[in-house]
Design an enzyme around this catalytic site. Structure first.
Site, mmCIF file in Angstrom:
data_model
loop_
_atom_site.group_PDB
_atom_site.id
_atom_site.type_symbol
_atom_site.label_atom_id
_atom_site.label_comp_id
_atom_site.label_asym_id
_atom_site.label_seq_id
_atom_site.Cartn_x
_atom_site.Cartn_y
_atom_site.Cartn_z
ATOM 1 N N HIS A 106 3.561 6.933 -13.239
ATOM 2 C CA HIS A 106 4.477 7.446 -11.465
ATOM 3 C C HIS A 106 3.447 5.607 -10.703
ATOM 4 O O HIS A 106 3.870 6.475 -9.599
ATOM 5 C CB HIS A 106 3.900 8.835 -10.932
ATOM 6 C CG HIS A 106 4.356 9.993 -11.955
ATOM 7 N ND1 HIS A 106 4.142 10.151 -13.349
ATOM 8 C CD2 HIS A 106 4.457 10.615 -11.426
ATOM 9 C CE1 HIS A 106 5.074 10.769 -13.286
ATOM 10 N NE2 HIS A 106 5.372 11.604 -12.536
ATOM 11 N N SER A 112 2.336 -0.002 -14.365
ATOM 12 C CA SER A 112 2.200 0.644 -15.718
ATOM 13 C C SER A 112 3.182 0.149 -16.711
ATOM 14 O O SER A 112 3.169 -0.194 -17.976
ATOM 15 C CB SER A 112 1.954 1.619 -15.945
ATOM 16 O OG SER A 112 3.392 2.231 -15.348
ATOM 17 N N TYR A 480 -1.437 5.880 -4.162
ATOM 18 C CA TYR A 480 -0.288 5.415 -3.153
ATOM 19 C C TYR A 480 -0.217 4.273 -3.296
ATOM 20 O O TYR A 480 0.257 2.928 -2.195
ATOM 21 C CB TYR A 480 -0.211 6.249 -2.082
ATOM 22 C CG TYR A 480 -0.624 7.546 -2.213
ATOM 23 C CD1 TYR A 480 -0.062 8.435 -3.081
ATOM 24 C CD2 TYR A 480 -0.389 8.037 -0.582
ATOM 25 C CE1 TYR A 480 -0.434 9.443 -3.102
ATOM 26 C CE2 TYR A 480 -0.574 10.164 -1.073
ATOM 27 C CZ TYR A 480 -0.955 10.276 -2.141
ATOM 28 O OH TYR A 480 -0.461 11.749 -1.676
HETATM 29 C C1 LIG Z 1 6.927 12.054 -7.905
HETATM 30 C C2 LIG Z 1 5.116 11.786 -7.543
HETATM 31 C C3 LIG Z 1 4.214 12.520 -7.105
HETATM 32 C C4 LIG Z 1 2.987 11.899 -6.638
HETATM 33 N N1 LIG Z 1 1.598 12.894 -6.442
HETATM 34 C C5 LIG Z 1 0.392 13.026 -5.772
HETATM 35 C C6 LIG Z 1 -0.313 13.910 -5.854
HETATM 36 O O1 LIG Z 1 -0.175 14.825 -5.240
HETATM 37 N N2 LIG Z 1 -1.557 13.707 -5.533
HETATM 38 C C7 LIG Z 1 -2.364 12.270 -6.026
HETATM 39 O O2 LIG Z 1 -3.195 12.273 -5.458
HETATM 40 N N3 LIG Z 1 -1.194 11.246 -6.241
HETATM 41 C C8 LIG Z 1 0.070 11.517 -6.438
HETATM 42 N N4 LIG Z 1 0.897 10.500 -6.679
HETATM 43 C C9 LIG Z 1 0.223 9.519 -7.007
HETATM 44 C C10 LIG Z 1 -0.355 9.430 -8.395
HETATM 45 O O3 LIG Z 1 -1.607 10.055 -8.586
HETATM 46 C C11 LIG Z 1 -0.477 7.893 -9.083
HETATM 47 O O4 LIG Z 1 1.124 7.331 -8.862
HETATM 48 C C12 LIG Z 1 -0.984 7.260 -10.145
HETATM 49 O O5 LIG Z 1 -1.156 6.678 -10.707
HETATM 50 C C13 LIG Z 1 -0.197 8.211 -11.638
HETATM 51 O O6 LIG Z 1 -0.579 7.944 -12.958
HETATM 52 P P1 LIG Z 1 0.409 7.537 -13.682
HETATM 53 O O7 LIG Z 1 -0.747 7.744 -15.558
HETATM 54 O O8 LIG Z 1 1.372 8.801 -14.524
HETATM 55 O O9 LIG Z 1 1.046 6.420 -13.435
HETATM 56 P P2 LIG Z 1 0.579 4.900 -14.696
HETATM 57 O O10 LIG Z 1 2.403 4.135 -13.948
HETATM 58 O O11 LIG Z 1 1.555 5.282 -16.599
HETATM 59 O O12 LIG Z 1 -0.453 4.707 -14.613
HETATM 60 C C14 LIG Z 1 -1.092 4.528 -12.819
HETATM 61 C C15 LIG Z 1 -2.094 3.008 -13.151
HETATM 62 O O13 LIG Z 1 -3.093 3.302 -13.389
HETATM 63 C C16 LIG Z 1 -3.199 2.539 -14.881
HETATM 64 N N5 LIG Z 1 -3.016 3.619 -15.845
HETATM 65 C C17 LIG Z 1 -2.582 4.273 -16.616
HETATM 66 N N6 LIG Z 1 -3.476 5.180 -17.727
HETATM 67 C C18 LIG Z 1 -4.504 4.794 -17.248
HETATM 68 C C19 LIG Z 1 -5.438 4.411 -18.392
HETATM 69 N N7 LIG Z 1 -5.387 5.605 -19.523
HETATM 70 N N8 LIG Z 1 -6.271 3.546 -19.339
HETATM 71 C C20 LIG Z 1 -6.390 2.621 -17.833
HETATM 72 N N9 LIG Z 1 -5.620 2.430 -16.765
HETATM 73 C C21 LIG Z 1 -4.607 2.972 -17.045
HETATM 74 C C22 LIG Z 1 -1.824 1.665 -15.105
HETATM 75 O O14 LIG Z 1 -1.956 0.718 -15.689
HETATM 76 C C23 LIG Z 1 -1.247 1.538 -13.221
HETATM 77 O O15 LIG Z 1 -2.163 0.372 -12.675
HETATM 78 C C24 LIG Z 1 1.589 11.616 -6.821
HETATM 79 C C25 LIG Z 1 3.044 9.707 -7.099
HETATM 80 C C26 LIG Z 1 4.540 10.217 -6.953
HETATM 81 C C27 LIG Z 1 5.654 9.455 -8.035
#
Ligand SMILES: Cc1cc2nc3c(=O)[nH]c(=O)nc-3n(C[C@H](O)[C@H](O)[C@H](O)COP(=O)(O)OP(=O)(O)OC[C@H]3O[C@@H](n4cnc5c(N)ncnc54)[C@H](O)[C@@H]3O)c2cc1C
Ligand SMILES: *[C@@H]1O[C@H](CO)[C@@H](O)[C@H](O)[C@H]1NC(C)=O
Ligand SMILES: *[C@@H]1O[C@H](CO)[C@@H](O)[C@H](O)[C@H]1NC(C)=O
Ligand SMILES: *[C@@H]1O[C@H](CO)[C@@H](O)[C@H](O)[C@H]1NC(C)=O
Ligand SMILES: *[C@@H]1O[C@H](CO)[C@@H](O)[C@H](O)[C@H]1NC(C)=O
Ligand SMILES: *[C@@H]1O[C@H](CO)[C@@H](O)[C@H](O)[C@H]1NC(C)=O
Ligand SMILES: *[C@@H]1O[C@H](CO)[C@@H](O)[C@H](O)[C@H]1NC(C)=O
Ligand SMILES: *[C@@H]1O[C@H](CO)[C@@H](O)[C@H](O)[C@H]1NC(C)=O
Length: 544
Positions: A106, A112, A480
């Site tokens: 996300h 990522s 964000y």
């Molecule tokens: C539709 C939508 C709704 C959202 N709603 C909310 C909300 O209600 N509240 C809120 O706080 N945020 C919200 N977000 C933001 C969300 O918290 C961030 O985008 C979060 O970083 C997403 O995590 P991911 O694992 O899905 O993303 P990824 O794209 O997989 O990771 C995000 C970042 O973290 C790193 N990362 C991922 N996994 C790991 C790991 N295991 N170890 C080390 N680094 C890692 C990645 O390399 C990248 O830099 C929302 C985002 C979207 C798109």
């Protein structure tokens, strides 16, 4: 075509040619460094593997980022066990491949799964087990799980436990927890990261460390400082929180018709009033506002009219008969009545806030395909003083210039006031009335010029907002992510003083400690991206 795009087009054939060679060596490296790593075709995917394209596309949430000119990873690794991550780190490092980790995909700027240098993606899609211990009120959850899967698993074991994380069920644990993570229970229980009590991480040397072996500095850093700068977090131990068997939700919509602009309409007055109240309400009561542009039917001249809608969207950790008097006392202007409220279980409220209709089966939470996949650009602010009504009207005018634009206001206060600014890297605590997020979306990829128009629009809104929001620094929320705030230069060196500009926005005075931890645990800056924590400059390192 920009210079960068041209360069990557020219480089592409070269990368494909070297790809096979890298692949062979890489597989050999993996089997040397790990006994459990033999069955490599199961979890190592190259551009020629049939699974490659669908894997690459699978969890990216913003299609802005994957297109024909994007440079693609040489490898996608989908480990099933820790040992495969450990060997992957050793072998990508050996082959000079940068590593990007993806949990839920996300990331707002695609960090990522994108990079300008030859890289591999470690995608944690196969590491998503969740084990709940209701007696101890704890759980272990792997990074590749989604928050929806976590909520579902908790509710499957108990009707009176929950967890305070975000609203969108498809968000990944790995990125969300390591960047903070907040949702409807933040006023009572703080961030997701505030409720993490242990974690397993693979470091740059390929070691698997837990809280005790990684030490308190690194354990501090990965709870809000972003995981990607420090290692790969495999799993997290969390404290579950108590929720009542029945909670209450409501949504009150107020609309401002275009012709009422400047007329001091009720909607503007209510939003204005909310700013004075929402952060002071009882901790059990969370009322956020989602402002959006809506279609207001046809005007007399036949053109489409637009309006602004403010939705006062609330979770109360209690029942209607306690909520009504509480609202009558603190926010009578909203005119909330029992008929506007619905009682349900906490897990049903999770579905409700995810946008599902009442009665939706719970297994929708297990759907990893987000309903919100779209082209978008977002930015964030923290507000410490109420914005005057005239300022709000200026926002409405700007929103009306777009077709799909949002402003989401999440109230702070409560528990957030009781956690010190330096307890975790996430510094946005006492003194903030609310967090705000601006979002513009567009349908399909309607060309570079159209896209630039939306991006210019949101940047201009952001400039306008400057006079109303936190300053020195103007704060932003890491999850964000916004590359407009600044980026690291390419390569394995980082410029600390340059990074400090955006780093202080996300982390304020915690930025320096993050750089100190970074320098200690990853001194060659292997784990890096456009907004990874920089190394301390050489002259400052003596102090660590
Ligand atoms: C539709 C939508 C709704 C959202 N709603 C909310 C909300 O209600 N509240 C809120 O706080 N945020 C919200 N977000 C933001 C969300 O918290 C961030 O985008 C979060 O970083 C997403 O995590 P991911 O694992 O899905 O993303 P990824 O794209 O997989 O990771 C995000 C970042 O973290 C790193 N990362 C991922 N996994 C790991 C790991 N295991 N170890 C080390 N680094 C890692 C990645 O390399 C990248 O830099 C929302 C985002 C979207 C798109
Ligand atoms: C394609 O993706 C790159 C990021 O890799 C981005 O900079 C570029 O703007 C995208 N192009 C289009 C047309 O969306
Ligand atoms: C928990 O999950 C199991 C297995 O899917 C299912 O059979 C059971 O009905 C669920 N229990 C509750 C309380 O949801
Ligand atoms: C709230 O309930 C009252 C009384 O039933 C009703 O008149 C009003 O339209 C409701 N408001 C909303 C926003 O649903
Ligand atoms: C709200 O409070 C006022 C006085 O404080 C009282 O007269 C009124 O009946 C209350 N309304 C509800 C719905 O509780
Ligand atoms: C998962 O969600 C997506 C997007 O809302 C939807 O298109 C799809 O049908 C859902 N899948 C299942 C199995 O419900
Ligand atoms: C780092 O960035 C600052 C500010 O842009 C610049 O003045 C300085 O020369 C840079 N240092 C190095 C080593 O590149
Ligand atoms: C940075 O990368 C270059 C080549 O890419 C390498 O020669 C150098 O040793 C690296 N520096 C560090 C500190 O790792």
């Amino acid at each position: 075509m920009g210079v960068l795009e041209l360069v990557s087009l020219l480089l592409l054939p070269l990368l494909w040619a070297t790809c096979n060679a890298i692949h062979e060596d890489f597989l050999q490296c993996m089997t040397i460094h790990c006994r459990g790593c033999i069955d490599t075709s199961k979890y190592i995917h190259t551009p020629t593997s049939p699974s490659y394209t669908s894997l690459l596309q699978s969890s990216q949430q913003n299609p802005r980022w994957l297109n024909s000119t994007t440079s693609k990873p040489l490898l996608i690794i989908t480990p099933y066990k820790e040992s495969q991550i450990q060997a992957s780190i050793i072998c990508t490092k050996k082959h000079g491949l940068q590593t990007r980790v993806r949990s839920g995909g996300h990331d707002y700027e695609g960090l990522s799964y994108l990079s300008n240098t030859p890289f591999a993606i470690i995608d944690l899609i196969n590491l998503r087990s969740i084990s709940i211990d209701i007696e101890a009120e704890t759980a272990w959850v792997q990074s590749g799980a989604t928050i929806g899967e976590l909520y579902y698993s908790i509710a499957n074991k108990s009707g009176v436990h929950g967890f305070p994380a975000g609203l969108c069920p498809s968000v990944g644990i790995g990125g969300h927890f390591s960047g903070g993570g907040f949702g409807t229970m933040l006023r009572k229980y703080g961030l997701a990261a505030d409720n993490v009590v242990d974690a397993y991480l693979v470091d740059v040397h390929g070691r698997l460390l837990d809280r005790e072996t990684m030490g308190e500095d690194l354990f501090w850093a990965i709870r809000g400082g972003g995981g990607a700068s420090f290692g790969i977090i495999v799993s997290w131990k969390i404290k579950l929180v108590r929720v009542p068997p029945i909670v209450t939700v409501f949504n009150i919509d107020k609309k401002l018709h275009q012709e009422e602009q400047g007329g001091g309409a009720t909607m503007t007055k209510l939003v204005h009033r909310w700013q004075h109240i929402a952060h002071k309400l009882p901790e059990d009561l969370f009322i956020r506002i989602v402002i959006q542009v809506v279609d207001d039917g046809e005007s007399q001249g036949g053109s489409q009219n637009k309006a602004i809608k403010a939705s006062f969207n609330s979770l109360f950790l209690g029942r209607i008969d306690e909520l009504i008097p509480a609202m009558n006392k603190s926010f009578p202007q909203l005119g909330l009545q029992a008929e506007n409220c619905t009682e349900m279980t906490w897990i049903e409220s999770v579905l409700y806030f995810a946008g599902y209709p009442i009665g939706q089966p719970l297994d929708a939470l297990l759907n990893r395909t987000t309903q919100y996949k779209s082209y978008f650009k977002a930015k964030s602010d923290f507000v410490t003083q109420p914005i005057p009504q005239s300022g709000l009207q200026g926002i409405w005018e700007r929103l009306l210039q777009e077709n799909i634009a949002f402003m989401i206001m999440d109230p702070y206060g409560g528990k957030m006031n009781n956690i010190l600014k330096f307890e975790l890297p996430f510094p946005h605590r006492k003194g903030n009335l609310y967090n705000t997020q601006y979002l513009v979306k567009w349908e399909g990829d309607d060309g570079v010029r159209a896209r630039n128009k939306h991006i210019h629009w949101i940047r201009s809104l952001y400039r306008y907002m400057r006079q109303f929001v936190s300053r020195s620094p103007r704060a932003a929320y890491l999850n964000y992510r916004d590359l407009d705030l600044g980026i690291n230069q390419q390569g394995n060196t980082t410029n600390y003083s340059q990074a400090k500009v955006w780093g202080r926005k996300y982390f304020k005075d915690n930025f320096k400690r993050l750089a100190r931890v970074k320098t200690k645990v990853d001194p060659k800056n292997f784990f890096r991206n456009e907004q990874s924590i920089p190394l301390l400059p050489a002259m400052k390192r003596k102090v660590i």
